[in-house]
Design a protein around this motif. Sequence first.
Motif, mmCIF file in Angstrom:
data_model
loop_
_atom_site.group_PDB
_atom_site.id
_atom_site.type_symbol
_atom_site.label_atom_id
_atom_site.label_comp_id
_atom_site.label_asym_id
_atom_site.label_seq_id
_atom_site.Cartn_x
_atom_site.Cartn_y
_atom_site.Cartn_z
ATOM 1 N N SER A 42 42.248 48.523 43.997
ATOM 2 C CA SER A 42 41.875 48.130 45.359
ATOM 3 C C SER A 42 43.116 47.853 46.200
ATOM 4 O O SER A 42 43.179 48.239 47.370
ATOM 5 C CB SER A 42 40.955 46.908 45.332
ATOM 6 N N TRP A 60 34.118 45.487 50.799
ATOM 7 C CA TRP A 60 35.301 45.686 49.950
ATOM 8 C C TRP A 60 36.441 44.953 50.633
ATOM 9 O O TRP A 60 36.993 45.425 51.616
ATOM 10 C CB TRP A 60 35.578 47.183 49.828
ATOM 11 N N ALA A 71 33.169 44.538 44.899
ATOM 12 C CA ALA A 71 33.785 45.864 44.784
ATOM 13 C C ALA A 71 35.301 45.797 44.664
ATOM 14 O O ALA A 71 35.928 46.753 44.194
ATOM 15 C CB ALA A 71 33.394 46.738 45.976
ATOM 16 N N TRP A 72 35.913 44.702 45.077
ATOM 17 C CA TRP A 72 37.374 44.600 44.998
ATOM 18 C C TRP A 72 37.847 44.537 43.547
ATOM 19 O O TRP A 72 38.919 45.040 43.221
ATOM 20 C CB TRP A 72 37.885 43.379 45.769
ATOM 21 N N LEU A 78 33.140 48.989 42.668
ATOM 22 C CA LEU A 78 34.078 49.806 43.449
ATOM 23 C C LEU A 78 33.565 51.238 43.545
ATOM 24 O O LEU A 78 33.594 51.841 44.621
ATOM 25 C CB LEU A 78 35.479 49.792 42.841
ATOM 26 N N PHE A 81 30.818 51.352 46.051
ATOM 27 C CA PHE A 81 31.341 51.203 47.410
ATOM 28 C C PHE A 81 31.971 52.501 47.899
ATOM 29 O O PHE A 81 31.656 52.983 48.985
ATOM 30 C CB PHE A 81 32.362 50.057 47.488
#
Length: 168
Positions: A42, A60, A71-72, A78, A81
């Motif tokens: 990320s 995110w 999602a990070w 992730l 996303f």
Amino acid sequence: MLIESGYSRQKAVNYALNWALSRNPRYYDFEDIGGDCTNFISQCLFAGCGVMNYSGDYGWYYISQDDRAPAWTSVEYLQRFLLNNDGTAVYGEMTELSGLRPGDVIQLRNDEGRFYHTMIVSFVFYPARPENIYTCSHTYDARNRLLSSYNYAAAQGIRILGARRELH
């Protein structure tokens, strides 16, 4: 209104190469509480786009260890996303390994079918196949490690198509 803001593959890869074997103190190191791989990727993606998505649990973003979107730091979140994002920040599509370029993402799947590791493509000798794709990652800290050197059941590529930001 959203506009394309671009994704710099070079900036993402430069960040990956710079921080692959160490930790950027601006971000919490999740190594001891589940792994740092997706957090690191990320960071790389953010270095390449400069835009976060503050849509709560579906966004995110990273503000702190305790204020971040799932999602990070989560492999599966992730992926969801990147593949479904129609708002701000980076977005992508699934692709075969042969379609990967530096700055794209690879996620590894285990024998049970669960995605467990995220990495960024740092270099590719064409044709792109596991023995020609180099990656950077955390948790299994690696800088320009060959994809073929990992033990996994399947590898999924995510081509980063671009990024969007709000036009004010």
